[in-house]
Design an enzyme around this catalytic site. Structure first.
Site, PDB file in Angstrom:
ATOM      1  N   ALA A 179       6.326  -0.705  -3.421  1.00  0.00           N
ATOM      2  CA  ALA A 179       7.402  -1.256  -2.592  1.00  0.00           C
ATOM      3  C   ALA A 179       8.242  -0.137  -2.000  1.00  0.00           C
ATOM      4  O   ALA A 179       8.612  -0.165  -0.818  1.00  0.00           O
ATOM      5  CB  ALA A 179       8.280  -2.205  -3.414  1.00  0.00           C
ATOM      6  N   ASP A 180       8.540   0.883  -2.798  1.00  0.00           N
ATOM      7  CA  ASP A 180       9.249   2.064  -2.293  1.00  0.00           C
ATOM      8  C   ASP A 180       8.432   2.781  -1.224  1.00  0.00           C
ATOM      9  O   ASP A 180       8.954   3.143  -0.158  1.00  0.00           O
ATOM     10  CB  ASP A 180       9.519   3.041  -3.437  1.00  0.00           C
ATOM     11  CG  ASP A 180      10.777   2.709  -4.214  1.00  0.00           C
ATOM     12  OD1 ASP A 180      11.639   1.993  -3.681  1.00  0.00           O
ATOM     13  OD2 ASP A 180      10.902   3.163  -5.353  1.00  0.00           O
ATOM     14  N   LEU A 181       7.161   3.015  -1.516  1.00  0.00           N
ATOM     15  CA  LEU A 181       6.323   3.794  -0.602  1.00  0.00           C
ATOM     16  C   LEU A 181       6.139   3.081   0.730  1.00  0.00           C
ATOM     17  O   LEU A 181       6.214   3.700   1.798  1.00  0.00           O
ATOM     18  CB  LEU A 181       4.972   4.080  -1.243  1.00  0.00           C
ATOM     19  CG  LEU A 181       5.023   4.933  -2.512  1.00  0.00           C
ATOM     20  CD1 LEU A 181       3.649   5.005  -3.169  1.00  0.00           C
ATOM     21  CD2 LEU A 181       5.529   6.333  -2.206  1.00  0.00           C
ATOM     22  N   GLY A 184       9.228   3.317   2.742  1.00  0.00           N
ATOM     23  CA  GLY A 184       9.286   4.633   3.371  1.00  0.00           C
ATOM     24  C   GLY A 184       8.430   4.707   4.619  1.00  0.00           C
ATOM     25  O   GLY A 184       8.841   5.275   5.642  1.00  0.00           O
TER      26      GLY A 184
END
Length: 407
Positions: A179-181, A184
């Site tokens: 989810a973070d990647l 980004g």
């Protein structure tokens, strides 16, 4: 610097992963990325270890592997943004930059005079990207958001793991912070789109990105399956909801991935597996039929694949152009001849470790090739050079800021 974005400057006020990952992509593409960190402590992920990078004497440095994965190519400066003098430095830097990237909680930078309306006053063309857990509005806007909880809230964990009723059943988190990647990566594309708009119109803008929005957005075919049918998708282990056979299957000595994508490939697989009668059976001849007959078909396939070791299947199926692959651990990944041939591991000089290896950006440009010369920076490595070179501060002024604890 090399790459297609050498004309851009990015002021990276972000920490942890989603923002830094976006900043690293800009750095890989040649932009000058100035990472602003807290004096003495720096980005939280510098301390998210072990493992830590070893220095030339084999001792742990203060740089965790987690930090190293998302900060290559940047310049690190330390600024205390709680101090008026530090806030002024950020405003001066924003006036020189094209993009500001931040992932503070909603309103977190407003009290320092560093939110979008404030920085737009010093640079009307600025592109200001805010990454939060839940976005700038809505009932959850003020909540903290981290990858694992977002994977759960956003539906991904309901789709990942062993199916109900089987040993080991239950929701599973994906092994990396996807989810973070993905947030980004959406940030990168959004900021580049805003750069193009600014270059055409002279107009900067604010970009609002949320981890939860991103997770919902890239549910992709599973989201559309639900919206189209009204049926809630369930965990299927390694299997695919819309294609059969498309999953891990057992060999005589382990497992391999079988990824049959069309009916012709299925016929080729059946010929190799000794299942010609199945290929000709209308109950299995088309993908639509195979999806409907999944429960009957998969055991027949698994019975056949158990007869030979995985290496045999990979060779035979690959020669017949039937998609398949091994299930590698990371040691096997980085020893794979294709991964080695593509140069996926790059090495940069490092002031305390001698060198550091990182995974290169997967994009390959024909006219603006990327270079990997700057390792993830040590804390405050470029404070002097940025303040003196970009802002025109004298060495005496920078030293005064250090003595006063501003940088």
């Amino acid at each position: 610097m090399a790459g297609p974005l050498t004309h851009l400057k990015v002021l990276d006020l972000s920490r942890i992963l989603a923002g830094p990952w976006a900043g690293q992509v800009f750095a890989d593409f040649g932009a000058e990325v100035i990472k602003v960190e807290r004096p003495e402590k720096g980005d939280d992920t510098r301390h998210w270890g072990p493992p830590y990078l070893k220095d030339k004497h084999g001792q742990d440095t203060q740089e965790a592997a987690y930090y190293l994965c998302a900060n290559r190519g940047k310049k690190s400066i330390t600024v205390d943004i709680t101090r008026p003098e530090g806030q002024q430095l950020i405003r001066e830097l924003a006036a020189k930059c094209d993009v500001v990237l931040e992932n503070y909680k909603v309103g977190g930078l407003k009290k320092y005079g560093l939110d979008y309306p404030a920085l737009r006053q010093v640079n009307p063309k600025i592109i200001y990207c805010s990454i939060t857990g839940f976005g700038q509005n809505g009932p959850y806007a003020n909540r903290a958001g981290y990858d694992a909880m977002i994977q759960g809230m956003g539906g991904l964990m309901s789709l990942t793991g062993v199916p109900e009723g089987e040993p080991g059943a239950g929701p599973q988190k994906v092994g990396v912070a996807v989810a973070d990647l993905m947030t980004g990566m959406y940030a990168v594309s959004a900021m580049l789109a805003a750069v193009i708009h600014r270059d055409r119109t002279g107009e900067g803008q604010h970009i609002d990105l949320a981890l939860l929005d991103t997770q919902v957005a890239w549910l992709a075919n599973q989201a559309q399956n639900y919206l189209t049918s009204g049926n809630v998708p369930q965990r299927q282990g390694t299997a695919h909801p819309n294609i059969v056979p498309y999953q891990a299957v057992p060999a005589a000595d382990g497992y391999f991935m079988l990824a049959v994508g069309n009916d012709t490939q299925f016929q080729k697989f059946c010929a190799i597996a000794g299942l010609a009668e199945i290929a000709a059976d209308p109950a299995y001849a088309t993908n639509n039929a195979r999806v409907q007959a999944r429960q009957q078909l998969v055991p027949l396939i698994e019975q056949a694949t158990r007869r030979q070791p995985a290496a045999w299947w990979l060779e035979q199926l690959s020669n017949a152009h039937v998609p398949c692959g091994p299930i590698n651990d990371l040691a096997q990944v980085f020893a794979d001849p294709q991964v080695e041939a593509r140069g996926m591991v790059v090495e940069q000089p490092h002031p305390s470790a001698g060198h550091v290896r990182t995974v290169r950006n997967p994009a390959c440009f024909s006219e603006t090739p990327l270079e990997y010369t700057q390792a993830p920076p040590v804390l405050g490595e470029h404070t002097d050079s940025v303040l003196e070179g970009l802002l025109g501060k004298s060495a005496e002024e920078v030293n005064t800021l250090k003595v006063e604890g501003v940088v």
